[in-house]
Design a protein around this motif. Structure first.
Motif, mmCIF file in Angstrom:
data_model
loop_
_atom_site.group_PDB
_atom_site.id
_atom_site.type_symbol
_atom_site.label_atom_id
_atom_site.label_comp_id
_atom_site.label_asym_id
_atom_site.label_seq_id
_atom_site.Cartn_x
_atom_site.Cartn_y
_atom_site.Cartn_z
ATOM 1 N N ARG A 1 8.768 1.922 3.631
ATOM 2 C CA ARG A 1 9.847 0.986 3.312
ATOM 3 C C ARG A 1 10.970 1.682 2.550
ATOM 4 O O ARG A 1 12.160 1.425 2.785
ATOM 5 N N LEU A 2 10.594 2.577 1.627
ATOM 6 C CA LEU A 2 11.596 3.316 0.870
ATOM 7 C C LEU A 2 12.414 4.205 1.795
ATOM 8 O O LEU A 2 13.648 4.246 1.718
ATOM 9 N N ALA A 3 11.747 4.913 2.697
ATOM 10 C CA ALA A 3 12.456 5.783 3.641
ATOM 11 C C ALA A 3 13.379 4.972 4.544
ATOM 12 O O ALA A 3 14.513 5.392 4.841
ATOM 13 N N GLU A 4 12.918 3.809 4.985
ATOM 14 C CA GLU A 4 13.750 2.949 5.838
ATOM 15 C C GLU A 4 14.989 2.462 5.083
ATOM 16 O O GLU A 4 16.090 2.405 5.654
ATOM 17 N N ALA A 5 14.804 2.115 3.811
ATOM 18 C CA ALA A 5 15.946 1.660 3.013
ATOM 19 C C ALA A 5 16.982 2.768 2.867
ATOM 20 O O ALA A 5 18.193 2.531 3.006
ATOM 21 N N VAL A 6 16.518 4.002 2.613
ATOM 22 C CA VAL A 6 17.456 5.121 2.478
ATOM 23 C C VAL A 6 18.149 5.395 3.814
ATOM 24 O O VAL A 6 19.349 5.686 3.851
ATOM 25 N N ARG B 1 3.245 4.869 -14.166
ATOM 26 C CA ARG B 1 4.046 4.518 -13.001
ATOM 27 C C ARG B 1 3.552 3.214 -12.388
ATOM 28 O O ARG B 1 2.345 2.980 -12.293
ATOM 29 N N ARG B 2 4.497 2.390 -11.945
ATOM 30 C CA ARG B 2 4.128 1.128 -11.311
ATOM 31 C C ARG B 2 3.937 1.284 -9.808
ATOM 32 O O ARG B 2 3.586 0.332 -9.125
ATOM 33 N N VAL B 3 4.227 2.483 -9.302
ATOM 34 C CA VAL B 3 3.996 2.765 -7.887
ATOM 35 C C VAL B 3 3.026 3.935 -7.783
ATOM 36 O O VAL B 3 2.819 4.683 -8.741
ATOM 37 N N ASN B 4 2.449 4.101 -6.634
ATOM 38 C CA ASN B 4 1.469 5.180 -6.476
ATOM 39 C C ASN B 4 2.161 6.502 -6.157
ATOM 40 O O ASN B 4 3.363 6.533 -5.829
ATOM 41 N N GLY C 1 0.825 -1.191 0.000
ATOM 42 C CA GLY C 1 0.000 0.000 0.000
ATOM 43 C C GLY C 1 0.862 1.245 0.000
ATOM 44 O O GLY C 1 2.057 1.192 0.273
ATOM 45 N N SER C 2 0.234 2.376 -0.283
ATOM 46 C CA SER C 2 0.978 3.623 -0.446
ATOM 47 C C SER C 2 1.817 3.959 0.777
ATOM 48 O O SER C 2 3.016 4.205 0.676
ATOM 49 N N GLU C 3 1.196 3.973 1.949
ATOM 50 C CA GLU C 3 1.923 4.374 3.152
ATOM 51 C C GLU C 3 3.032 3.393 3.487
ATOM 52 O O GLU C 3 4.142 3.795 3.852
ATOM 53 N N ARG C 4 2.750 2.098 3.382
ATOM 54 C CA ARG C 4 3.757 1.090 3.706
ATOM 55 C C ARG C 4 4.917 1.135 2.732
ATOM 56 O O ARG C 4 6.092 1.044 3.127
ATOM 57 N N ALA C 5 4.638 1.288 1.435
ATOM 58 C CA ALA C 5 5.704 1.342 0.432
ATOM 59 C C ALA C 5 6.590 2.565 0.649
ATOM 60 O O ALA C 5 7.816 2.480 0.558
#
Length: 307
Positions: A125-130, A157-160, A118-122
């Motif tokens: 996850r991106l912020a955590e990876a950075v 786009r494949r992401v939201n 979902g938007s918030e989780r994705a």
């Protein structure tokens, strides 16, 4: 304080110091990110594609590898670049080559891996990876098919949008830390939002195009030397592979080796691959490129390239 312990200046002594690149992160730090160290010889092993390699070496690698010299001449170290070109032309290999040349870890962020959440989780996850990437002493951070994040048309786009906005927020964070380079790659630079490509975000937008005749000759010579000791007409191989990418040439070369292997096994003909095997392999290989794709790339280079 040192004088109290018996230390004294030594007349005539000159002390010199040199800035060193940070020590590469160990496997324990890289494993959660899917990162790895790239074989140091990769950059030197990249044959053909000399024009793109030279530009990347001069504009990207040298200012990062020689920070003191760059500072002396007022050259800003690049923080983020975009590589664009048709599929199979070596963008990912060049990104890994940069990591190889700098001896920095290579870490990939995959937009497709974020698409299922979902938007918030994705976005989280991106912020955590950075966050974890910024904890590394150095990194080449690679984002392939960046159009999945930053296409001018949201439907492509494949992401939201929430993930796209989070990625845009993370780019300044990556730019603000030393020894980190963001490399984004795309097959379709014209589909990217122009605001995404602005100079404040990306220092360079560099084309990685199809190999010309000289590049194809260099690539063929590399594989021919590895595969056979027979006399091969490389010129005709170059002529027959005008629409081949480096990956296509690699596939055809290995196919020629396989044909020679099978010929000896089944027919008892005891010589290694010859020109006929290479031509047969070329005939059985479907080229990735089309004339239309090459023309589009040339137009995109005139419109978007910034080096």
């Amino acid at each position: 304080m040192l004088a109290d312990r018996g230390y004294a200046p030594l007349p005539g002594t000159v002390v010199l110091e040199r800035a060193l690149s940070p020590i590469a992160a160990g496997p324990t730090a890289l494993a959660p990110l899917g990162g790895r160290m790239i074989e140091p010889a990769l950059w030197d092993s990249l044959t053909g594609m000399q024009e793109a390699k030279s530009v990347i070496e001069r504009r990207v690698i040298l200012p990062l590898a020689e920070p003191t010299l760059a500072e002396r001449h007022g050259v800003a170290q690049p923080k983020a670049i975009v590589l664009f070109g048709p599929p199979g032309t070596g963008k990912t290999t060049f990104a890994k080559g940069i990591a190889s040349r700098l001896k920095w870890p290579f870490v990939e962020i995959e937009p497709a891996a974020l698409a299922g959440d979902g938007s918030e989780r994705a976005a989280a996850r991106l912020a955590e990876a950075v966050d974890r990437i910024l904890g590394l002493p150095a990194a080449v951070v690679f984002v392939d098919e960046v159009e999945d994040l930053a296409s001018v048309r949201s439907a492509e786009r494949r992401v939201n949008p929430g993930v796209t906005n989070e990625f845009l927020r993370q780019i300044p964070r990556l730019r603000d830390v030393p020894y980190h380079l963001l490399v984004c790659a795309t097959n379709w630079v014209s589909r990217l939002d122009p605001a995404f490509l602005r100079p404040g975000r990306f220092d360079y937008v560099l084309p990685v195009g199809p190999p010309d005749a000289d590049a194809r000759a260099a690539i063929w010579n590399r594989y021919v030397t590895d595969i056979t000791d027979e006399r091969i007409d490389v010129d005709i191989l170059v002529q027959r592979t005008e629409l081949f990418t480096p990956a296509d040439i690699e596939f055809a070369a290995h196919k020629a080796a396989q044909l020679a292997f099978e010929r000896e096994h089944f027919e008892g003909v005891h010589h290694r691959a010859m020109t006929d095997e290479f031509l047969a392999a070329i005939g059985e290989t479907r080229p990735t490129l089309t004339s239309e794709m090459i023309e589009t790339f040339r137009n995109d280079t005139n419109t978007f390239a910034r080096s």
